[in-house]
Design a protein around this motif. Sequence first.
Motif, short mmCIF file in Angstrom:
data_model
loop_
_atom_site.label_atom_id
_atom_site.label_comp_id
_atom_site.label_asym_id
_atom_site.label_seq_id
_atom_site.Cartn_x
_atom_site.Cartn_y
_atom_site.Cartn_z
N ARG A 1 41.81 15.48 9.33
CA ARG A 1 42.66 16.23 10.27
C ARG A 1 41.94 16.44 11.60
NH1 ARG A 1 44.55 19.13 5.60
NH2 ARG A 1 42.88 20.65 5.82
N GLU A 2 40.64 16.74 11.51
CA GLU A 2 39.85 16.95 12.73
C GLU A 2 39.79 15.66 13.56
OE1 GLU A 2 35.33 18.25 14.09
OE2 GLU A 2 35.97 18.50 12.00
N LEU A 3 39.60 14.53 12.88
CA LEU A 3 39.57 13.24 13.59
C LEU A 3 40.89 13.00 14.32
CD1 LEU A 3 37.87 10.88 10.96
CD2 LEU A 3 36.92 11.60 13.16
N ARG B 1 43.07 15.11 15.37
CA ARG B 1 43.23 16.02 16.52
C ARG B 1 42.46 15.49 17.72
NH1 ARG B 1 42.87 20.31 12.64
NH2 ARG B 1 40.62 20.48 12.99
N ASN B 2 41.40 14.71 17.45
CA ASN B 2 40.57 14.17 18.53
C ASN B 2 40.96 12.74 18.92
OD1 ASN B 2 38.96 16.51 18.72
ND2 ASN B 2 37.68 15.82 17.01
N GLY B 3 42.15 12.31 18.47
CA GLY B 3 42.64 10.99 18.87
C GLY B 3 42.03 9.84 18.09
N LEU B 4 41.55 10.12 16.88
CA LEU B 4 40.93 9.08 16.06
C LEU B 4 41.66 8.94 14.72
CD1 LEU B 4 37.17 10.02 16.62
CD2 LEU B 4 38.43 8.15 17.72
N ILE B 5 41.54 7.75 14.13
CA ILE B 5 42.14 7.48 12.83
C ILE B 5 41.03 7.22 11.81
CG2 ILE B 5 43.53 5.84 11.49
CD1 ILE B 5 45.09 5.23 14.01
N PRO B 6 41.04 7.90 10.67
CA PRO B 6 40.05 7.59 9.63
C PRO B 6 40.39 6.25 8.98
CG PRO B 6 41.59 9.27 8.86
CD PRO B 6 41.91 9.04 10.30
N ALA B 7 39.37 5.49 8.63
CA ALA B 7 39.58 4.19 8.01
C ALA B 7 38.40 3.89 7.10
CB ALA B 7 39.71 3.10 9.08
N VAL B 8 38.56 2.85 6.28
CA VAL B 8 37.48 2.44 5.38
C VAL B 8 37.40 0.92 5.36
CG1 VAL B 8 38.95 2.44 3.32
CG2 VAL B 8 36.48 2.75 3.07
N ILE B 9 36.17 0.41 5.30
CA ILE B 9 35.93 -1.03 5.14
C ILE B 9 35.33 -1.23 3.76
CG2 ILE B 9 34.66 -3.03 6.01
CD1 ILE B 9 34.48 -1.61 8.72
N ALA C 1 35.82 5.72 11.90
CA ALA C 1 36.89 6.33 12.69
C ALA C 1 37.20 5.40 13.85
CB ALA C 1 36.46 7.71 13.20
N LEU C 2 38.50 5.17 14.09
CA LEU C 2 38.95 4.25 15.14
C LEU C 2 39.82 4.98 16.15
CD1 LEU C 2 40.08 1.47 12.68
CD2 LEU C 2 38.18 1.21 14.27
N ASN C 3 39.88 4.44 17.36
CA ASN C 3 40.74 5.01 18.39
C ASN C 3 42.21 4.83 18.00
OD1 ASN C 3 42.46 4.47 21.01
ND2 ASN C 3 40.74 5.74 21.65
N THR C 4 42.95 5.93 17.97
CA THR C 4 44.35 5.89 17.54
C THR C 4 45.19 4.97 18.40
OG1 THR C 4 44.21 8.16 16.69
CG2 THR C 4 46.41 7.30 17.15
N PHE D 1 53.23 8.40 12.75
CA PHE D 1 52.02 7.88 13.40
C PHE D 1 51.03 7.48 12.32
CE2 PHE D 1 51.28 12.47 13.09
CZ PHE D 1 50.02 12.52 12.52
N THR D 2 50.10 6.60 12.68
CA THR D 2 49.15 6.06 11.71
C THR D 2 48.14 7.13 11.30
OG1 THR D 2 49.34 3.96 12.89
CG2 THR D 2 47.62 4.12 11.22
N VAL D 3 47.94 7.28 9.98
CA VAL D 3 47.01 8.31 9.50
C VAL D 3 45.79 7.72 8.80
CG1 VAL D 3 48.80 10.08 9.32
CG2 VAL D 3 48.32 8.62 7.35
N HIS D 4 45.86 6.45 8.39
CA HIS D 4 44.71 5.86 7.71
C HIS D 4 44.87 4.34 7.65
CE1 HIS D 4 41.85 4.80 4.47
NE2 HIS D 4 41.21 5.89 4.85
N VAL D 5 43.74 3.62 7.70
CA VAL D 5 43.77 2.16 7.61
C VAL D 5 42.69 1.69 6.63
CG1 VAL D 5 43.69 -0.03 8.86
CG2 VAL D 5 44.47 2.03 10.05
N ASP D 6 43.04 0.68 5.81
CA ASP D 6 42.09 0.05 4.90
C ASP D 6 41.79 -1.36 5.41
OD1 ASP D 6 42.10 2.21 3.18
OD2 ASP D 6 43.69 1.39 1.92
N PHE D 7 40.50 -1.71 5.49
CA PHE D 7 40.09 -3.04 5.93
C PHE D 7 39.30 -3.73 4.82
CE2 PHE D 7 40.38 -0.63 9.93
CZ PHE D 7 41.15 -1.49 10.70
N LEU D 8 39.54 -5.03 4.63
CA LEU D 8 38.79 -5.82 3.66
C LEU D 8 37.78 -6.70 4.40
CD1 LEU D 8 38.50 -7.05 0.73
CD2 LEU D 8 40.19 -8.75 1.46
N ARG D 9 36.50 -6.61 4.00
CA ARG D 9 35.50 -7.51 4.58
C ARG D 9 35.85 -8.95 4.23
NH1 ARG D 9 32.05 -3.72 2.28
NH2 ARG D 9 30.78 -2.49 3.70
#
Length: 205
Positions: free
Chosen positions: A22-24, A26-34, A45-48, A89-97
């Motif tokens: 939630r804090e991310l 609010r700061n214009g960032l999206i949590p994500a995982v690789i 964290a990525l730029n929204t 709006f986008t709240v989370h993204v999953d990335f595969l190496r």
Amino acid sequence: MSHENYELKAEARERVGKGSARELRRNGLIPAVIYGDKQAPISIALNTNEVTKRIHAGGFLTTIATIDVEGKKIKVLPKDYQLDPVRDFTVHVDFLRVSGNTQVTVEIPVHFVNHEKSPGLKAGGVLNIVRHEVEVHCPADAIPEFFTVDLSGHKGGASIHISEITLPKGVSPVIADRDFTIATIVAPAAGLAEEEEGGEEEANA
């Protein structure tokens, strides 16, 4: 390849959980995982605005990206993203190496061409698309942008199957046990009605 590769800058994040996410946001960032490639997952964290722009550009889930995590560049394929059900709006993204030998499963859009060269459509028939996308296995670095179906010569009542699509080398349908239907050309309703009436007259005779 689906679309041109692009790069996103990211920050590593040590804190995880709903409060941190939630804090991310609010700061214009999206949590994500690789994750993947037999390595430990990395929380980032990525730029929204940057991520949203890429999603809206199309081909997000079929385009290889490079994520710069504080100087370390990682090649990835977006595998999933979640949207807020209320505010969209986008709240989370999953990335595969991905690496040179990574195989992925993706959905490829199907494009239909030469509608005007189809006798069935010219006669007033309707193209009934059964599958707008086809799920395939393919190399991560050779994902097709789309598949093309040529409607030339197809008459009313025709069925178009996956076997009519020329698949690139190394690309195979996830459904491998049958020649499944991509689309059909439905004959005009008036023509069907006439055929039915003719059948009834023959039966009466």
